[in-house]
Design a protein around this motif. Structure first.
Motif, PDB file in Angstrom:
ATOM      1  N   TRP A   9      40.755  76.327  24.280  1.00 56.98           N
ATOM      2  CA  TRP A   9      40.147  76.195  22.472  1.00 56.98           C
ATOM      3  C   TRP A   9      40.598  77.476  21.804  1.00 56.98           C
ATOM      4  O   TRP A   9      41.635  78.287  21.998  1.00 56.98           O
ATOM      5  CB  TRP A   9      38.753  75.946  22.471  1.00 56.98           C
ATOM      6  CG  TRP A   9      38.186  75.207  21.367  1.00 56.98           C
ATOM      7  CD1 TRP A   9      37.414  75.646  20.423  1.00 56.98           C
ATOM      8  CD2 TRP A   9      38.511  73.784  21.048  1.00 56.98           C
ATOM      9  NE1 TRP A   9      37.181  74.533  19.280  1.00 56.98           N
ATOM     10  CE2 TRP A   9      37.993  73.511  19.826  1.00 56.98           C
ATOM     11  CE3 TRP A   9      39.263  72.876  21.822  1.00 56.98           C
ATOM     12  CZ2 TRP A   9      38.150  72.172  19.225  1.00 56.98           C
ATOM     13  CZ3 TRP A   9      39.288  71.576  21.265  1.00 56.98           C
ATOM     14  CH2 TRP A   9      38.878  71.394  20.012  1.00 56.98           C
ATOM     15  N   ILE A  10      39.993  77.804  20.591  1.00 58.42           N
ATOM     16  CA  ILE A  10      40.533  78.677  19.600  1.00 58.42           C
ATOM     17  C   ILE A  10      40.450  80.016  20.038  1.00 58.42           C
ATOM     18  O   ILE A  10      41.491  80.855  20.339  1.00 58.42           O
ATOM     19  CB  ILE A  10      39.662  78.697  18.192  1.00 58.42           C
ATOM     20  CG1 ILE A  10      39.895  77.075  17.875  1.00 58.42           C
ATOM     21  CG2 ILE A  10      40.445  79.455  17.279  1.00 58.42           C
ATOM     22  CD1 ILE A  10      39.025  76.555  16.818  1.00 58.42           C
ATOM     23  N   GLU A  11      39.494  80.617  20.514  1.00 58.58           N
ATOM     24  CA  GLU A  11      39.215  81.959  20.791  1.00 58.58           C
ATOM     25  C   GLU A  11      40.067  82.492  22.138  1.00 58.58           C
ATOM     26  O   GLU A  11      40.969  83.274  21.982  1.00 58.58           O
ATOM     27  CB  GLU A  11      37.587  82.493  20.902  1.00 58.58           C
ATOM     28  CG  GLU A  11      37.164  82.514  19.449  1.00 58.58           C
ATOM     29  CD  GLU A  11      37.949  83.373  18.458  1.00 58.58           C
ATOM     30  OE1 GLU A  11      38.314  84.316  18.785  1.00 58.58           O
ATOM     31  OE2 GLU A  11      38.080  82.863  17.411  1.00 58.58           O
ATOM     32  N   LYS A  12      39.670  81.831  23.134  1.00 64.82           N
ATOM     33  CA  LYS A  12      40.417  81.906  24.379  1.00 64.82           C
ATOM     34  C   LYS A  12      42.019  81.680  24.330  1.00 64.82           C
ATOM     35  O   LYS A  12      42.551  82.638  24.773  1.00 64.82           O
ATOM     36  CB  LYS A  12      39.662  81.413  25.627  1.00 64.82           C
ATOM     37  CG  LYS A  12      40.411  81.720  26.887  1.00 64.82           C
ATOM     38  CD  LYS A  12      39.684  81.212  28.071  1.00 64.82           C
ATOM     39  CE  LYS A  12      40.159  81.803  29.368  1.00 64.82           C
ATOM     40  NZ  LYS A  12      39.680  81.178  30.418  1.00 64.82           N
ATOM     41  N   GLY A  13      42.228  80.710  23.464  1.00 59.50           N
ATOM     42  CA  GLY A  13      43.607  80.509  23.243  1.00 59.50           C
ATOM     43  C   GLY A  13      44.552  81.589  22.613  1.00 59.50           C
ATOM     44  O   GLY A  13      45.485  81.757  22.972  1.00 59.50           O
ATOM     45  N   LYS A  14      43.766  82.439  21.861  1.00 58.47           N
ATOM     46  CA  LYS A  14      44.396  83.484  21.117  1.00 58.47           C
ATOM     47  C   LYS A  14      44.748  84.694  21.944  1.00 58.47           C
ATOM     48  O   LYS A  14      45.756  85.402  22.090  1.00 58.47           O
ATOM     49  CB  LYS A  14      43.464  84.168  19.822  1.00 58.47           C
ATOM     50  CG  LYS A  14      43.548  83.229  18.931  1.00 58.47           C
ATOM     51  CD  LYS A  14      42.598  83.553  17.776  1.00 58.47           C
ATOM     52  CE  LYS A  14      42.413  82.928  16.503  1.00 58.47           C
ATOM     53  NZ  LYS A  14      41.244  83.065  15.859  1.00 58.47           N
ATOM     54  N   ARG A  15      43.780  84.626  23.135  1.00 63.49           N
ATOM     55  CA  ARG A  15      43.970  85.668  24.224  1.00 63.49           C
ATOM     56  C   ARG A  15      44.857  85.442  25.253  1.00 63.49           C
ATOM     57  O   ARG A  15      45.312  86.668  26.133  1.00 63.49           O
ATOM     58  CB  ARG A  15      42.510  86.050  24.812  1.00 63.49           C
ATOM     59  CG  ARG A  15      41.527  86.536  23.821  1.00 63.49           C
ATOM     60  CD  ARG A  15      40.336  87.165  24.454  1.00 63.49           C
ATOM     61  NE  ARG A  15      39.577  86.236  25.530  1.00 63.49           N
ATOM     62  CZ  ARG A  15      38.631  85.395  25.175  1.00 63.49           C
ATOM     63  NH1 ARG A  15      38.257  85.447  24.038  1.00 63.49           N
ATOM     64  NH2 ARG A  15      38.217  84.741  26.087  1.00 63.49           N
TER      65      ARG A  15
END
Ligand code: G6P
Length: 267
Positions: free
Chosen positions: A221-227
């Motif tokens: 998803w969004i937050e972990k995807g960015k990391r």
């Protein structure tokens, strides 16, 4: 990076010797069945982001003494053979054996083989042989990344009523209905002994496992995807991982001289 390319009448595939990592498979005239990050590193010592990472001899941090997902996905396998079974079927065998380096990380003598059969289906057999004189324990996964037209279109069927461990909260829960994606999902489904289907807008992918009763479903998803390394911030929209596993309580103990096969067929 050394890459083995397979091209027969029914399909094509690409497999990196590092990690025995299949990073492309498509039937003739069809879209790929594996997702690959378009900014993945093909660098020695770094896992490719996408395709089918081989997580072994530990899934995730199941063995806290090993790196995340074990050491096989960045180890250099040996190419044993490529065999044309017939015009539509090619079999590739890759192996990894213990070395001074692996014994330091994990003190067991083993032979690991990935047998890949490329036809109108992709079949992967991950065979662990214990050639030591003591029993060892493994957890593992064929950590397959599947492309989806958009994550909001993806549905997983075949897991209804199955118990699962929510790896985000450590809760033990029961699935109700299809799995859909509206937030980060990181779950270990248990007691899965029949086919799992990934239903997308315009196609359905079949996943059949043997020697395994655990299936991991993951989307960052969004937050972990960015990391995440080696993928774009919005790449979470484009894939879902459905991992054919022996994880957590589905670990396997392998006696000296014995072997275990984890088999996944996708089409
Ligand atoms: O970033 P990696 O080490 O490749 O792991 C990617 C993912 O693998 C599995 O699906 C785990 O359940 C996730 O928690 C993890 O984030």
């Amino acid at each position: 990076m050394v890459i083995i390319e397979v091209n027969n009448n029914s399909a094509s595939a690409k497999i990196a010797l590092q990690g025995a990592h299949i990073f492309h498979y498509a039937r003739k005239g069809e879209k790929p069945l594996l997702w690959l990050s378009d900014i993945s590193d093909f660098q020695d010592g770094k896992a490719i982001r996408g395709g089918v990472p081989v997580c072994w001899p530990s899934f995730g941090m199941n063995n806290p003494n090993l790196p995340q997902h074990g050491f096989a996905r960045t180890a250099l396998f040996e190419h044993q053979s490529t065999k044309e079974i017939d015009a539509n079927t090619t079999e590739v065998i890759l192996t990894l054996s213990y070395s001074q380096e692996t014994l330091t990380l994990w003190p067991y003598k083993f032979e690991l083989e990935l047998k890949v059969t490329v036809s109108d289906k992709l079949t992967m057999e991950l065979i662990t042989k214990n050639i030591d004189d003591k029993v060892f324990k493994i957890t593992q996964a064929l950590h397959t990344y599947f492309p989806v037209s958009h994550i909001s279109d993806a549905k997983i069927k075949g897991l209804n009523n199955k118990p699962y461990l929510d790896a985000l909260t450590s809760e033990q829960l029961t699935q109700s209905g299809d799995v859909i994606f509206e937030e980060e999902v990181d779950r270990v489904y248990q007691e899965v002994n029949s086919e799992v289907l990934l239903v997308d807008r315009d196609r359905t992918i079949h996943i059949q496992n043997e020697g395994s009763s655990s299936v991991v479903v993951w989307n960052p998803w969004i937050e972990k995807g960015k990391r995440m390394s080696a993928m774009r911030d919005d790449a979470y929209n484009d894939f879902v991982c459905i991992e054919s596993a022996n994880a957590f309580e589905d670990f396997r103990l392998i006696e000296p001289g014995e072997s275990h096969t984890l088999k996944a067929t996708i089409y």
